[in-house]
Design a protein around this motif. Structure first.
Motif, PDB file in Angstrom:
ATOM      1  N   GLN A   1     -34.854 -35.883  -8.939  1.00  0.00           N
ATOM      2  CA  GLN A   1     -34.768 -34.630  -9.070  1.00  0.00           C
ATOM      3  C   GLN A   1     -32.658 -34.434  -9.559  1.00  0.00           C
ATOM      4  N   ASN A   2     -32.371 -34.743  -8.196  1.00  0.00           N
ATOM      5  CA  ASN A   2     -30.787 -34.149  -7.660  1.00  0.00           C
ATOM      6  C   ASN A   2     -30.042 -35.415  -9.263  1.00  0.00           C
ATOM      7  N   LEU A   3     -30.635 -36.878  -9.601  1.00  0.00           N
ATOM      8  CA  LEU A   3     -29.406 -38.080 -10.165  1.00  0.00           C
ATOM      9  C   LEU A   3     -30.046 -36.984 -11.925  1.00  0.00           C
TER      10      LEU A   3
ATOM     11  N   ILE B   1     -21.615 -38.961  -9.641  1.00  0.00           N
ATOM     12  CA  ILE B   1     -22.014 -39.208 -10.976  1.00  0.00           C
ATOM     13  C   ILE B   1     -20.799 -38.729 -12.248  1.00  0.00           C
ATOM     14  N   ALA B   2     -21.183 -37.397 -11.442  1.00  0.00           N
ATOM     15  CA  ALA B   2     -19.971 -36.600 -12.284  1.00  0.00           C
ATOM     16  C   ALA B   2     -18.584 -36.576 -12.113  1.00  0.00           C
ATOM     17  N   ARG B   3     -17.874 -37.074 -10.629  1.00  0.00           N
ATOM     18  CA  ARG B   3     -16.581 -37.165 -11.068  1.00  0.00           C
ATOM     19  C   ARG B   3     -16.162 -38.669 -11.092  1.00  0.00           C
TER      20      ARG B   3
ATOM     21  N   LEU C   1     -27.214 -35.170 -15.813  1.00  0.00           N
ATOM     22  CA  LEU C   1     -27.390 -34.227 -17.369  1.00  0.00           C
ATOM     23  C   LEU C   1     -26.457 -33.727 -18.054  1.00  0.00           C
ATOM     24  N   GLU C   2     -25.645 -33.565 -16.359  1.00  0.00           N
ATOM     25  CA  GLU C   2     -24.438 -32.293 -15.753  1.00  0.00           C
ATOM     26  C   GLU C   2     -23.011 -33.199 -16.933  1.00  0.00           C
ATOM     27  N   ALA C   3     -22.961 -34.361 -16.432  1.00  0.00           N
ATOM     28  CA  ALA C   3     -22.334 -35.484 -16.824  1.00  0.00           C
ATOM     29  C   ALA C   3     -22.275 -35.878 -18.467  1.00  0.00           C
ATOM     30  N   PHE C   4     -23.367 -36.072 -18.245  1.00  0.00           N
ATOM     31  CA  PHE C   4     -23.690 -36.492 -20.432  1.00  0.00           C
ATOM     32  C   PHE C   4     -22.738 -35.676 -21.211  1.00  0.00           C
ATOM     33  N   TYR C   5     -23.579 -34.758 -21.791  1.00  0.00           N
ATOM     34  CA  TYR C   5     -23.634 -33.090 -21.814  1.00  0.00           C
ATOM     35  C   TYR C   5     -21.826 -33.070 -21.807  1.00  0.00           C
ATOM     36  N   TRP C   6     -20.786 -33.119 -20.902  1.00  0.00           N
ATOM     37  CA  TRP C   6     -19.855 -32.748 -20.513  1.00  0.00           C
ATOM     38  C   TRP C   6     -18.723 -34.034 -21.386  1.00  0.00           C
TER      39      TRP C   6
ATOM     40  N   VAL D   1     -26.773 -45.570  -7.216  1.00  0.00           N
ATOM     41  CA  VAL D   1     -25.604 -44.473  -7.364  1.00  0.00           C
ATOM     42  C   VAL D   1     -25.918 -42.915  -6.842  1.00  0.00           C
ATOM     43  N   ALA D   2     -25.617 -42.781  -5.819  1.00  0.00           N
ATOM     44  CA  ALA D   2     -25.250 -41.438  -5.401  1.00  0.00           C
ATOM     45  C   ALA D   2     -25.023 -40.661  -6.089  1.00  0.00           C
TER      46      ALA D   2
END
Length: 270
Positions: free
Chosen positions: A200-202, A245-247, A207-212, A240-241
């Motif tokens: 779930q955390n991944l 992802i977002a970073r 999703l956060e990064a994708f929509y960004w 991948v941790a």
């Protein structure tokens, strides 16, 4: 109103889309679907066919496609070849009549779902010619003197990528629906169809990064659902941790497919 289509286990449909499908079936009108790439326009027809337990026929439209092609084609070249090389039966013209997808739909004993995919690729006369045939629900084959009459009116789903404007007369005779790009909650449902056991955390971070990325102002080709699914597969396989992802947006080339967009992304990441 009786609901014929409520989505399937493999296709997550909004209430508005389900309603559009059911209205088009009830009114016996073609359903015209638009939406940006990756919103499931083409997959919808398979989902409707699966839900109704009916056969799916797919007519892929090209720039050279004519409405006549969907009815039948007389293969005069093959007949000439057979006559030259002594193949028997050349006097039976019916052997050389090949039904198109619309012709197959008309001749089918049972109702079918007919997908007319990417109608906007054809010339401007095609949509109106097509609806003329759908309204009549029959066509004549002069080579054989046969009239093919529809036994069942097919469920017709038409997709368009809005490459060109469609005629007003055509639009008036269709039920129209624009598939909005899924919000995060709906996208999570869609992803879970493909990845039931994804951590779930991944998924949350992806999703956060994708929509960004989709929201970056200068992105020309925004990533779609198919890119997200591929990206999640790469992230999971690469171990991948989630906090990276977002970073970093690892495997960015799976998400964005243009040099300019990749430069825009790298600049935004700093």
């Amino acid at each position: 109103m009786e609901h014929f289509f409520t989505g399937t286990g493999q296709y997550v449909a909004s209430a508005e889309l389900m309603s559009a499908v059911n209205v088009s079936i009830m009114l016996e009108k073609p359903l015209l679907i638009k939406g940006e790439p990756g919103t499931g326009k083409t997959l919808l027809a398979q989902a409707v066919a699966d839900a109704l337990g009916e056969e799916l026929l797919v007519w892929n439209v090209k720039s050279t496609t004519k409405a006549q092609d969907g009815l039948y084609v007389y293969d005069v070249v093959q007949r000439l070849y057979d006559s030259q090389f002594g193949t028997g039966g050349v006097d039976d013209i019916a052997r050389y009549i090949k039904l198109g997808k619309l012709g197959e739909a008309f001749r089918s004993e049972k109702r079918v779902v007919l997908l007319i995919d990417e109608i906007d690729k054809a010339d401007l006369e095609f949509p109106n010619d097509l609806l003329w045939e759908l309204d009549r629900m029959e066509f004549y084959i002069p080579e054989t003197g046969e009239t093919v009459r529809a036994r069942q009116r097919p469920v017709v789903i038409i997709t368009s990528n809005a490459e060109k404007e469609l005629p007003d007369a055509f639009l008036r005779r269709c039920v129209f629906h624009y598939i909005e790009f899924p919000d995060r909650a709906q996208m999570e449902q869609i992803v879970r169809v493909h990845f039931g056991d994804l951590e779930q955390n991944l998924l949350t971070q992806a999703l956060e990064a994708f929509y960004w990325v989709r929201g970056l102002r200068d992105i020309e080709k925004r990533p779609s659902t198919s890119e997200l699914v591929d990206w999640l597969r790469a992230l999971a396989a690469g171990g991948v941790a989630p906090e990276r992802i977002a970073r970093e947006i690892p495997f960015a080339g799976v998400l964005v497919k243009k040099d300019k967009d990749l430069r825009t992304l790298r600049k935004a990441l700093g």
